[in-house]
Design a protein around this motif. Structure first.
Motif, PDB file in Angstrom:
ATOM      1  N   ILE A  35       0.864  -1.182   0.000  1.00 51.72           N
ATOM      2  CA  ILE A  35       0.000   0.000   0.000  1.00 51.72           C
ATOM      3  C   ILE A  35       0.897   1.227   0.000  1.00 51.72           C
ATOM      4  O   ILE A  35       1.650   1.459   0.944  1.00 51.72           O
ATOM      5  CB  ILE A  35      -0.921   0.036   1.229  1.00 51.72           C
ATOM      6  N   SER A  36       0.812   2.010  -1.049  1.00 53.98           N
ATOM      7  CA  SER A  36       1.601   3.243  -1.138  1.00 53.98           C
ATOM      8  C   SER A  36       0.812   4.394  -0.534  1.00 53.98           C
ATOM      9  O   SER A  36      -0.377   4.570  -0.829  1.00 53.98           O
ATOM     10  CB  SER A  36       1.943   3.548  -2.597  1.00 53.98           C
ATOM     11  N   GLY A  37       1.480   5.166   0.327  1.00 53.60           N
ATOM     12  CA  GLY A  37       0.821   6.313   0.953  1.00 53.60           C
ATOM     13  C   GLY A  37       1.099   7.621   0.237  1.00 53.60           C
ATOM     14  O   GLY A  37       0.274   8.517   0.220  1.00 53.60           O
ATOM     15  N   TYR A  38       2.300   7.739  -0.336  1.00 51.70           N
ATOM     16  CA  TYR A  38       2.619   8.903  -1.165  1.00 51.70           C
ATOM     17  C   TYR A  38       3.774   8.541  -2.097  1.00 51.70           C
ATOM     18  O   TYR A  38       4.553   7.632  -1.814  1.00 51.70           O
ATOM     19  CB  TYR A  38       2.939  10.145  -0.328  1.00 51.70           C
ATOM     20  N   GLN A  55       0.733  17.806 -10.398  1.00 52.05           N
ATOM     21  CA  GLN A  55       0.072  18.096  -9.119  1.00 52.05           C
ATOM     22  C   GLN A  55       0.544  17.129  -8.036  1.00 52.05           C
ATOM     23  O   GLN A  55       0.756  17.506  -6.885  1.00 52.05           O
ATOM     24  CB  GLN A  55      -1.446  18.002  -9.275  1.00 52.05           C
ATOM     25  N   VAL A  56       0.721  15.864  -8.411  1.00 50.48           N
ATOM     26  CA  VAL A  56       1.228  14.865  -7.472  1.00 50.48           C
ATOM     27  C   VAL A  56       2.635  15.236  -7.009  1.00 50.48           C
ATOM     28  O   VAL A  56       2.958  15.157  -5.813  1.00 50.48           O
ATOM     29  CB  VAL A  56       1.218  13.464  -8.134  1.00 50.48           C
ATOM     30  N   ALA A  57       3.484  15.654  -7.947  1.00 54.69           N
ATOM     31  CA  ALA A  57       4.856  16.017  -7.600  1.00 54.69           C
ATOM     32  C   ALA A  57       4.889  17.201  -6.638  1.00 54.69           C
ATOM     33  O   ALA A  57       5.682  17.230  -5.693  1.00 54.69           O
ATOM     34  CB  ALA A  57       5.651  16.326  -8.859  1.00 54.69           C
ATOM     35  N   ALA A  58       4.007  18.169  -6.868  1.00 52.51           N
ATOM     36  CA  ALA A  58       3.981  19.352  -6.007  1.00 52.51           C
ATOM     37  C   ALA A  58       3.518  19.022  -4.599  1.00 52.51           C
ATOM     38  O   ALA A  58       3.870  19.720  -3.634  1.00 52.51           O
ATOM     39  CB  ALA A  58       3.073  20.412  -6.627  1.00 52.51           C
ATOM     40  N   ALA A  59       2.730  17.961  -4.452  1.00 54.66           N
ATOM     41  CA  ALA A  59       2.192  17.586  -3.136  1.00 54.66           C
ATOM     42  C   ALA A  59       3.146  16.698  -2.344  1.00 54.66           C
ATOM     43  O   ALA A  59       2.887  16.418  -1.162  1.00 54.66           O
ATOM     44  CB  ALA A  59       0.854  16.860  -3.323  1.00 54.66           C
ATOM     45  N   ALA A  75      -4.221  15.161   0.223  1.00 52.81           N
ATOM     46  CA  ALA A  75      -4.996  16.404   0.185  1.00 52.81           C
ATOM     47  C   ALA A  75      -4.517  17.323  -0.932  1.00 52.81           C
ATOM     48  O   ALA A  75      -5.317  17.990  -1.589  1.00 52.81           O
ATOM     49  CB  ALA A  75      -4.907  17.107   1.531  1.00 52.81           C
ATOM     50  N   GLY A  76      -3.206  17.354  -1.159  1.00 51.12           N
ATOM     51  CA  GLY A  76      -2.660  18.244  -2.168  1.00 51.12           C
ATOM     52  C   GLY A  76      -2.584  17.655  -3.558  1.00 51.12           C
ATOM     53  O   GLY A  76      -2.394  18.384  -4.534  1.00 51.12           O
ATOM     54  N   SER A  77      -2.742  16.339  -3.663  1.00 50.35           N
ATOM     55  CA  SER A  77      -2.537  15.661  -4.946  1.00 50.35           C
ATOM     56  C   SER A  77      -3.716  15.771  -5.900  1.00 50.35           C
ATOM     57  O   SER A  77      -3.575  15.511  -7.095  1.00 50.35           O
ATOM     58  CB  SER A  77      -2.251  14.178  -4.706  1.00 50.35           C
TER      59      SER A  77
END
Length: 287
Positions: A14-17, A197-201, A222-224
């Motif tokens: 399970i990947s969290g981020y 957007q994923v990279a920025a989060a 939340a940011g992704s």
């Protein structure tokens, strides 16, 4: 004597981020991030056969294994790369495509069993390299193969199977999850806007313990832009009860940790109980 069949098991992840890392080839392409290697995954049984075939089954809570597919392009690709023909049956309990790293687990389990069955004499690195290359080519995962080489709560600070991985074995309570369906991984991984957007989060700090891990996961989801309304409702309830929880990446679901986690998730759907795995892929039997 050559066995007629070999069975191998690989835990899921399970990947969290995560953050995608683009290299100059599949071996150097992957992701960095953090997650939990879980003791639920994929069991693959491989048999001698003049023609390759794949059957994918999902096991119900009652224990019945239901066939859901007779094809798996990633598995067929990997077997073709080895130049072998075998009959493969994979079985899992968790939902496929829901953020549990089952594509990586199926590849590692199948290739490990094939290696033993046909006495190919491949090392663990060679098996993982082929599995990772297949995941990258089919956009079914970026870091799951690297994580599933071992157990624990993992923090990956380099891409690919040879990147630095920090493993902590600090989760001795249940890990529970609820899933509302798949997120089509290739669509997300193949979208430049979504990946930006994923990279920025991506969290700017490395978690030192499991509480910091869950905090980083929450900041990321939340940011992704990947959280769905269903995920947000579950996370809000877990927050209300003081239970560490985060969104499964990439899947429309939530995983939570602790003795009260399963009860907290139960009102939202079928709950999958599991725990942290203490090891990676293994051959279980040869007959």
């Amino acid at each position: 004597m050559t066995p007629a069949s070999v069975t191998a098991f690989c835990p899921g992840h399970i990947s969290g981020y995560f953050r995608r890392v683009d290299g100059h080839d599949p071996a150097t392409t992957g992701s960095i991030g953090a997650g939990i290697v879980i003791n639920e995954g994929v069991t693959a049984t491989v048999r001698l056969s003049p023609h390759s075939s794949v059957v994918v089954r999902v096991r119900s809570p009652e224990g019945t294994a239901r066939e859901i597919s007779r094809t798996s392009p990633p598995l067929s690709f990997a077997l073709d790369r080895l130049g072998v023909t075998v009959a493969v049956e994979t079985v899992c309990r968790l939902p496929i495509g829901a953020g549990f790293g089952l594509s990586a687990a199926a590849l590692l389990a199948t290739l490990s069993a094939t290696n033993r069955l046909l006495a190919l004499d491949l090392g663990a690195d060679a098996i993982a390299e082929l599995a990772h290359e297949t995941e990258v080519i089919f956009r079914t995962g970026l870091g799951d193969v690297a994580a599933c080489q071992g157990g624990g709560r993992v923090v990956r600070t380099g891409p690919g199977i040879h990147g630095t991985i920090l493993r902590s074995f600090d989760l001795d309570a249940p890990v529970c999850a609820v899933s509302f369906g798949p997120i089509h991984t290739p669509d997300v991984l193949g979208s430049p806007a979504q990946m930006a957007q994923v990279a920025a989060a991506f969290p700017q700090r490395q978690p030192k313990n499991f509480m910091e891990f869950f905090a980083c996961c929450r900041e990321f989801s939340a940011g992704s832009g990947l959280e769905t309304p269903a995920v947000q409702r579950v996370l809000a309830e877990c927050d209300r009860q003081g239970i560490p929880a985060a969104m499964t990446m990439l899947g429309d679901g939530v995983f939570a940790y602790g003795e009260r986690a399963c009860d907290a998730l139960r009102p939202f759907g079928e709950v999958y109980g599991m725990g942290m795995a203490d090891a990676g892929v293994r051959v279980e039997s040869a007959a």
